[in-house]
Design a protein around this motif. Structure first.
Motif, PDB file in Angstrom:
ATOM      1  N   UNK A  67       0.816  -1.227   0.000  1.00 38.15           N
ATOM      2  CA  UNK A  67       0.000   0.000   0.000  1.00 38.15           C
ATOM      3  C   UNK A  67       0.844   1.269   0.000  1.00 38.15           C
ATOM      4  N   UNK A  68       2.041   1.209   0.605  1.00 39.51           N
ATOM      5  CA  UNK A  68       2.936   2.353   0.628  1.00 39.51           C
ATOM      6  C   UNK A  68       4.249   1.930  -0.023  1.00 39.51           C
ATOM      7  N   UNK A  69       4.566   2.494  -1.183  1.00 39.63           N
ATOM      8  CA  UNK A  69       5.778   2.147  -1.925  1.00 39.63           C
ATOM      9  C   UNK A  69       6.660   3.378  -2.043  1.00 39.63           C
ATOM     10  N   UNK A  70       7.976   3.158  -1.949  1.00 38.54           N
ATOM     11  CA  UNK A  70       8.939   4.250  -1.988  1.00 38.54           C
ATOM     12  C   UNK A  70       9.912   4.065  -3.137  1.00 38.54           C
ATOM     13  N   UNK A  71      10.412   5.182  -3.669  1.00 30.07           N
ATOM     14  CA  UNK A  71      11.457   5.180  -4.688  1.00 30.07           C
ATOM     15  C   UNK A  71      12.530   6.176  -4.276  1.00 30.07           C
ATOM     16  N   UNK A  72      13.788   5.733  -4.338  1.00 33.41           N
ATOM     17  CA  UNK A  72      14.919   6.594  -4.030  1.00 33.41           C
ATOM     18  C   UNK A  72      15.973   6.431  -5.110  1.00 33.41           C
ATOM     19  N   UNK A  73      16.568   7.530  -5.529  1.00 35.99           N
ATOM     20  CA  UNK A  73      17.638   7.473  -6.510  1.00 35.99           C
ATOM     21  C   UNK A  73      18.639   8.582  -6.210  1.00 35.99           C
ATOM     22  N   UNK A  74      19.900   8.217  -6.153  1.00 34.08           N
ATOM     23  CA  UNK A  74      20.940   9.195  -5.874  1.00 34.08           C
ATOM     24  C   UNK A  74      22.042   9.128  -6.912  1.00 34.08           C
ATOM     25  N   UNK A  75      22.662  10.276  -7.145  1.00 33.98           N
ATOM     26  CA  UNK A  75      23.723  10.375  -8.149  1.00 33.98           C
ATOM     27  C   UNK A  75      24.768  11.348  -7.650  1.00 33.98           C
ATOM     28  N   UNK A  76      26.037  11.018  -7.844  1.00 31.12           N
ATOM     29  CA  UNK A  76      27.126  11.917  -7.503  1.00 31.12           C
ATOM     30  C   UNK A  76      28.237  11.746  -8.522  1.00 31.12           C
ATOM     31  N   UNK A  77      28.880  12.854  -8.918  1.00 31.31           N
ATOM     32  CA  UNK A  77      30.022  12.772  -9.825  1.00 31.31           C
ATOM     33  C   UNK A  77      31.090  13.758  -9.386  1.00 31.31           C
ATOM     34  N   UNK A  78      32.268  13.582  -9.929  1.00 34.56           N
ATOM     35  CA  UNK A  78      33.392  14.462  -9.609  1.00 34.56           C
ATOM     36  C   UNK A  78      34.204  14.676 -10.858  1.00 34.56           C
ATOM     37  N   UNK A  79      34.318  15.929 -11.309  1.00 32.51           N
ATOM     38  CA  UNK A  79      35.176  16.249 -12.449  1.00 32.51           C
ATOM     39  C   UNK A  79      36.594  16.528 -11.941  1.00 32.51           C
ATOM     40  N   UNK A  80      37.567  16.229 -12.769  1.00 28.42           N
ATOM     41  CA  UNK A  80      38.958  16.431 -12.386  1.00 28.42           C
ATOM     42  C   UNK A  80      39.390  17.875 -12.639  1.00 28.42           C
ATOM     43  N   UNK A  81      40.411  18.312 -11.898  1.00 28.59           N
ATOM     44  CA  UNK A  81      40.980  19.637 -12.113  1.00 28.59           C
ATOM     45  C   UNK A  81      41.688  19.660 -13.461  1.00 28.59           C
ATOM     46  N   UNK A  82      41.434  20.709 -14.245  1.00 31.71           N
ATOM     47  CA  UNK A  82      42.070  20.842 -15.546  1.00 31.71           C
ATOM     48  C   UNK A  82      42.163  22.324 -15.872  1.00 31.71           C
ATOM     49  N   UNK A  83      43.402  22.845 -16.027  1.00 31.36           N
ATOM     50  CA  UNK A  83      43.575  24.265 -16.270  1.00 31.36           C
ATOM     51  C   UNK A  83      43.039  25.065 -15.101  1.00 31.36           C
ATOM     52  N   UNK A  84      42.352  26.181 -15.375  1.00 36.69           N
ATOM     53  CA  UNK A  84      41.801  26.985 -14.277  1.00 36.69           C
ATOM     54  C   UNK A  84      40.553  26.368 -13.658  1.00 36.69           C
ATOM     55  N   UNK A  85      39.948  25.373 -14.316  1.00 35.25           N
ATOM     56  CA  UNK A  85      38.745  24.752 -13.777  1.00 35.25           C
ATOM     57  C   UNK A  85      39.133  23.868 -12.602  1.00 35.25           C
ATOM     58  N   UNK A  86      38.597  24.131 -11.394  1.00 35.27           N
ATOM     59  CA  UNK A  86      39.084  23.443 -10.202  1.00 35.27           C
ATOM     60  C   UNK A  86      38.602  22.002 -10.064  1.00 35.27           C
ATOM     61  N   UNK A  87      37.632  21.595 -10.838  1.00 32.92           N
ATOM     62  CA  UNK A  87      37.021  20.294 -10.592  1.00 32.92           C
ATOM     63  C   UNK A  87      35.966  20.435  -9.517  1.00 32.92           C
ATOM     64  N   UNK A  88      34.801  19.912  -9.761  1.00 29.79           N
ATOM     65  CA  UNK A  88      33.681  20.104  -8.840  1.00 29.79           C
ATOM     66  C   UNK A  88      32.924  18.797  -8.636  1.00 29.79           C
ATOM     67  N   UNK A  89      32.072  18.822  -7.640  1.00 28.35           N
ATOM     68  CA  UNK A  89      31.202  17.694  -7.328  1.00 28.35           C
ATOM     69  C   UNK A  89      29.788  18.033  -7.770  1.00 28.35           C
TER      70      UNK A  89
END
Length: 850
Positions: free
Chosen positions: A651-673
Motif C-alpha cells: 500500500x505504501x511504496x517508496x522510490x529513491x535514486x541518488x547520483x554523484x560525480x566528480x570532475x577532475x581539475x584541468x587548467x583553471x577549472x578546479x574540478x567540482x562535485x
C-alpha cells in the motif's frame, strides 16, 4: 553527464567474448496443451460471472506453470481458461482460484494504467508469425489495459482498442470475462484459423507469475513460445466503418506579465471533428481523423534543457498511438532509437493538424505495411478583422476562435508522409523498408509579420532506411540493425548551420547506421555489442528524431547473473560496460572513452535495486560552441548512481535514486562535485484512491560552459552548477473503472549562477582545451532564475464502449524572466511566481463511437 542506466541496457566488450564464453544450455520450454475454443450461438453477457451454459460446455485449459520466482515449478493456485467465439466476438473466461480471497489485491486505476494488483493477461498471435501479438489485461478490480507485442518481446502500450472486460471476486477466488470484437484483430481469411495463444496470471501477495507455458524472465522470448489455438472455424473479419465524431469547447483566461503592463483576456473557442476506422480486409484497416482535438492529453513534464541536444517527448495523442509500433525502428526503446525516422510529435508541432489518414495491416503471409499521411495547416490573424468574437476561416474550417488567439505569421501548409514495409522471411528473420518525407505545400509563409518578428523559413526533408532483425528460435542470440539516409529540401541557398559547424544546403545527403547483437537471453552470461554511425550531414529531424550527428560510437556490455533465484536474490545481474566515441568528419576526433560497472537485482523483499559506477575520459564536445566547428575539451569525471524501489504491491511504496560525480581539475577549472537526488512515495490506502508525491533535486555540472564572445573575438566560458528543484503531486480517484478523476500539480524552480568567467582565443588546430582558458572579469553575466507551475485536472467518463466525456482544467504559470548577476544570487525558491504570465483553460469534450 552520465546518469542512471536502468534494467534492459546491455553492451559487449567484443564479439569474440560472446563466442568464447560457453552459453548455458537453455531449458527447453515444456510443450503445452492446445487451447481450444467452442462456438456459441448466444451472445455472452460480459459481467464477470461465468454463468452462461456456453461457459460450462467450453473446453478447459489449466496446464499452467510458474515462471517466477521458480521457473518450471507448480503454481501455488489453480487457474482455468475457457474460450468461446461467435461470428463477431472472441470471449475469454478465466477463473483464478485463490484459497484466501480476502487477500486478493483489486486496486482500481485509469484505463491503460493497471496499478500493482492481481491480474490476468490474454495474448493472441492472430497471424501466427511468432513475433507479433495483441495483449489484453484486466485486474481483479476490473481495470483494463491493452497493448501490442512486436519483435517477440517488445511491448507497445500505445495501441488502444475498443473491447470489454469485467471481473468479480468470489468465495473461490476471482473471475474475469473478456469480449474482444474480431474487428479489432488482424487475421488471414481462412476457413480454419491457426493462431497462437497465451495466458499469464500475476498474484500480488506472493509475487508469483504463472503462464500457460513457462517463460522465465531471462528467456528473451514471448510470442514465439505461445501455445496453439484451435477451434476457430468459419470466422470472418467483420468489414465495417466505425465513426467517432466529437465536439469540444474551451475557455481560456490569460494574463501577461504585470511588470510589463500586462493585460488579461478571456478567449472562447470551439472545435468539431471526426475520427473513423474502416476494415478494408480481414487484416487491413484504414483510420483517419479530421481536425483532431488533443485537449484530453496530459501536459508534458516541466523541464529546463541546458544540454546541446533536443529532448524526446513521448506521443500522447490518440490518433498517432494506434499502430505506432509498426513505424518504430527495430530495437527501439521507449519509442525511439538513435536514428528514428518517424517521430510523430513532429507532426503538428508548428501548426495545427487539419487531417490525417493511416493504413495499417498485412497484405500477405508475414508482410506488414503501414502508410501515414497528415496535413498541418494554420490560419494567420487577419489584419482588418475584429479581434474578439468567433470567426470562420477556410484554413481551419472546423475551428472557431477569435482573431486574438491566432498568430500573425504561420508557416506554409506541411504534408507529412511515413511508409513502412516489414516482411517476416522466416521465423525470427525480419527485413524492413521505411520512407518519410516532410514537404511544404507552399514556398511562402502566410500572414503579415512585424519588423521585429523572426524570419519564417520554409524547410523540409526526406529519409529512407532498411532494417533487419535476426534471432535464434529460442531468442537467446539476436542481432538487429538499420542503414539510413536523409536529404535536405528548402531552407534557402544559404543553408542551415548546425551546432557542430556543419552547413546543410538544399539537396545535401547524409548517412547513418546502427547495429546491436549478441547473446541477449539465457543465463548466466549475457553479452551485447552495439555500433552507431551518423555522418555530419545526416538530418532525420524533418520527420524523425536524431539528437546528435557527426559521431560514431561503439559500446559493449557483459553481464553475469540469473533471472531466476540466485541464493537469496530472486534475480541478480552483474556487468561491466566499455564504450568509445569518435567524430565522423575528416578529423576523426575522439569524443569519449568510458568504463563502468553495473548491478541490477531484485532483493529478497522484492524491492528492486540498480547501481552504476564508472569513469569517462578523453571527452570532447563538437556542439558546445555553436556553429564554429570547434571541438571543446571536457573534464574527465567519475560517477556513482544507485536507485532503490520498494515492492510496488505494498500500500505504501517508496522510490529513491541518488547520483554523484566528480570532475577532475584541468587548467583553471578546479574540478567540482555534482549531485542529484530524487524520492517518491506512492500511497494507496484503498482500492479507489492513489496519491503520488515526487521530489527531485539536481545540481549536476560538466565543467565550464560556453557563454558567448568578446568584442575582440575571444570565446567566453564560465563555471556553471545549476540547481533545480521539482515537486510533483498526483491524486487519482477511481469511481468506477470507466469513471476516473486525476489531478496533477508540478512545480519547477531553477537557479543557474555563472562564474568565474574565462576567455580563450580560437585555436589553430580547432580544439579548445581547458588549459587555454584565462580568467576574465567585466563580462555580461548570463545567470538565470526560473520557476513554473503546471496544474492539470482530468475527469474521464467512458459512458459507452469507445465513447468518452472529458472535463479538463489546466493552468500554466511562469515567474517573470530573471537574468543577470542579481538572478544568480537569489535563493532557489520561486521569485514572484504570481506576477508572471499565466493561462487558465477549461475544456469540455464529448465523443461518441458507433
Amino acid at each position: 553527464m552520465k546518469r542512471a542506466v536502468r534494467f534492459g541496457g546491455g553492451w559487449l566488450a567484443g564479439l569474440w567474448l560472446a563466442l568464447a564464453v560457453p552459453a548455458q544450455a537453455a531449458e527447453g520450454p515444456r510443450v503445452p496443451a492446445v487451447f481450444r475454443a467452442a462456438r456459441t450461438q448466444v451472445a455472452v453477457a460480459v459481467d464477470g460471472v461465468l454463468d452462461e451454459p456456453a461457459w460450462a460446455a467450453a473446453p478447459v485449459y489449466s496446464d499452467f506453470v510458474q515462471s517466477f520466482p521458480t521457473p518450471g515449478a507448480e503454481p501455488g493456485e489453480r487457474t482455468e481458461v475457457r474460450i468461446l467465439h461467435d461470428e463477431r466476438n472472441l470471449y475469454v473466461g478465466i477463473t483464478a482460484f485463490d484459497r484466501q480471497p480476502a487477500l486478493i489485491r483489486r486496486s482500481l486505476g485509469r484505463r491503460d494504467a493497471i496499478p500493482p494488483s492481481d491480474m490476468v493477461t490474454v495474448m493472441v498471435d492472430t497471424l501466427r508469425d511468432r513475433a507479433t501479438a495483441y495483449l489484453f489485461s484486466i485486474n481483479a478490480g476490473g481495470t483494463l489495459e491493452d497493448a501490442r507485442l512486436t519483435e517477440d518481446t517488445t511491448e507497445a502500450k500505445d495501441w488502444d482498442a475498443v473491447w470489454e472486460g469485467e471481473a468479480t471476486v468470489t468465495q473461490e477466488g476471482w473471475t474475469a470475462e473478456l469480449r474482444v470484437p474480431l474487428s479489432v484483430l488482424r487475421f488471414p481469411e481462412a476457413l480454419v484459423q491457426t493462431w497462437g495463444f497465451h495466458v499469464r496470471r500475476q498474484m500480488a501477495r506472493t509475487h508469483e507469475q504463472v503462464d500457460s507455458t513457462v517463460i522465465p524472465r531471462e528467456a528473451n522470448a514471448l510470442v514465439s513460445r505461445f501455445a496453439d489455438f484451435q477451434g476457430l472455424e468459419g470466422v470472418h473479419h467483420q468489414r465495417g466503418l466505425m465513426l467517432t465524431p466529437y465536439v469540444a469547447s474551451r475557455l481560456t483566461a490569460s494574463r501577461t506579465e504585470v511588470p510589463l503592463g500586462g493585460v488579461s483576456s478571456v478567449e472562447p473557442s470551439a472545435d468539431v471533428g471526426l475520427d473513423f476506422q474502416a476494415a478494408l480486409a480481414s487484416d487491413l484497416s484504414l483510420t483517419g481523423t479530421f481536425n483532431p482535438d488533443f485537449g484530453q492529453v496530459e501536459a508534458d513534464e516541466l523541464l529546463v534543457n541546458l544540454s546541446t541536444s533536443e529532448v524526446f517527448f513521448p506521443e500522447k495523442r490518440p490518433f498517432f498511438l494506434e499502430g505506432l509500433e509498426l513505424f518504430q525502428p527495430v530495437g527501439a526503446q521507449a519509442g525511439r532509437s538513435a536514428q528514428t525516422l518517424f517521430y510523430s510529435r513532429r507532426v503538428g508541432l508548428d501548426q495545427p493538424l487539419l487531417g490525417a489518414v493511416k493504413l495499417v495491416g498485412t497484405v500477405s503471409d508475414g508482410v506488414q505495411v503501414g502508410l501515414l499521411n497528415a496535413v498541418s495547416l494554420g490560419a494567420p490573424a487577419l489584419g482588418n478583422a475584429p479581434a474578439r468574437g468567433y470567426r470562420f476561416q477556410w484554413a481551419r474550417p472546423l475551428h472557431f476562435a477569435s482573431q486574438a488567439t491566432l498568430p500573425r505569421v504561420v508557416p506554409p501548409p506541411m504534408n507529412s508522409l511515413a511508409g513502412v514495409l516489414r516482411a517476416e522471411v522466416a521465423q525470427g528473420q525480419q527485413l524492413g523498408l521505411m520512407v518519410t518525407a516532410a514537404s511544404p505545400l507552399s514556398s511562402k509563409c502566410q500572414g503579415t509579420p512585424l519588423p521585429d518578428d523572426p524570419p519564417c523559413v520554409v524547410r523540409g526533408g526526406q529519409a529512407a532506411a532498411a532494417d533487419f532483425r535476426l534471432r535464434t528460435a529460442d531468442g537467446v542470440f539476436a542481432v538487429s540493425g538499420q542503414v539510413d539516409a536523409s536529404r535536405v529540401t528548402g531552407g534557402g541557398p544559404e543553408g542551415l548551420l548546425l551546432r557542430d559547424g556543419t552547413l546543410l544546403r538544399p539537396g545535401d545527403l547524409g548517412f547513418g547506421a546502427y547495429l546491436r547483437g549478441g547473446k541477449l537471453g539465457g543465463e548466466p552470461w549475457r553479452t551485447t555489442l552495439t555500433y552507431e554511425y551518423e555522418s555530419p550531414t545526416l538530418d532525420l529531424n524533418a520527420s524523425g528524431f536524431q539528437p546528435l550527428q557527426n559521431q560514431q560510437k561503439v559500446s559493449a556490455h557483459v553481464q553475469y547473473g540469473r533471472g531466476s533465484r540466485w541464493g537469496i536474490f530472486p534475480e541478480l545481474w552483474l556487468g561491466v560496460r566499455v564504450q568509445g566515441g569518435w567524430s565522423t568528419d575528416a578529423r576523426g576526433l575522439p569524443l569519449s572513452r568510458g568504463l563502468d560497472l553495473t548491478l541490477e537485482g531484485v532483493l529478497p523483499d522484492f524491492s528492486t535495486l540498480f547501481c552504476d559506477a564508472g569513469v569517462e575520459t578523453d571527452r570532447r564536445d563538437l556542439r558546445e560552441i555553436p556553429g564554429r566547428g570547434l571541438a571543446y575539451e571536457l573534464p574527465d569525471f567519475g560517477y556513482l548512481t544507485c536507485g532503490l524501489e520498494t515492492d510496488p504491491l505494498r500500500p505504501l511504496a517508496l522510490k529513491l535514486e541518488g547520483y554523484v560525480d566528480r570532475t577532475t581539475r584541468n587548467g583553471p577549472s578546479p574540478g567540482r562535485v555534482g549531485k542529484a537526488l530524487s524520492a517518491g512515495v506512492s500511497w494507496r490506502p484503498m482500492p479507489r484512491l492513489q496519491t503520488d508525491v515526487d521530489v527531485s533535486y539536481e545540481a549536476t555540472q560538466d565543467g565550464p560552459r560556453w557563454t558567448g564572445e568578446t568584442e575582440d573575438g575571444r570565446l567566453l566560458f564560465a563555471e556553471l552548477v545549476p540547481r533545480f528543484l521539482t515537486l510533483t503531486f498526483k491524486q487519482l480517484v477511481v469511481v468506477t473503472p470507466r469513471l476516473t478523476l486525476q489531478a496533477r500539480v508540478q512545480l519547477l524552480t531553477g537557479l543557474g549562477p555563472y562564474g568565474p568567467f574565462y576567455a580563450a582565443r580560437i585555436p589553430e588546430d580547432g580544439t579548445v582545451r581547458l588549459r587555454d582558458l584565462q580568467p576574465v572579469t567585466d563580462v555580461e553575466d548570463p545567470s538565470f532564475h526560473t520557476a513554473a507551475l503546471n496544474v492539470n485536472v482530468v475527469a474521464r467518463w467512458e459512458y459507452h464502449v469507445g465513447s468518452t466525456l472529458y472535463f479538463i482544467y489546466s493552468r500554466a504559470q511562469e515567474e517573470p524572466l530573471l537574468e543577470g548577476a542579481d538572478a544568480g544570487r537569489r535563493s532557489l525558491g520561486p521569485q514572484g511566481l504570481g506576477l508572471g504570465p499565466r493561462s487558465d483553460t477549461v475544456l469540455l469534450k464529448a465523443s461518441y463511437a458507433w
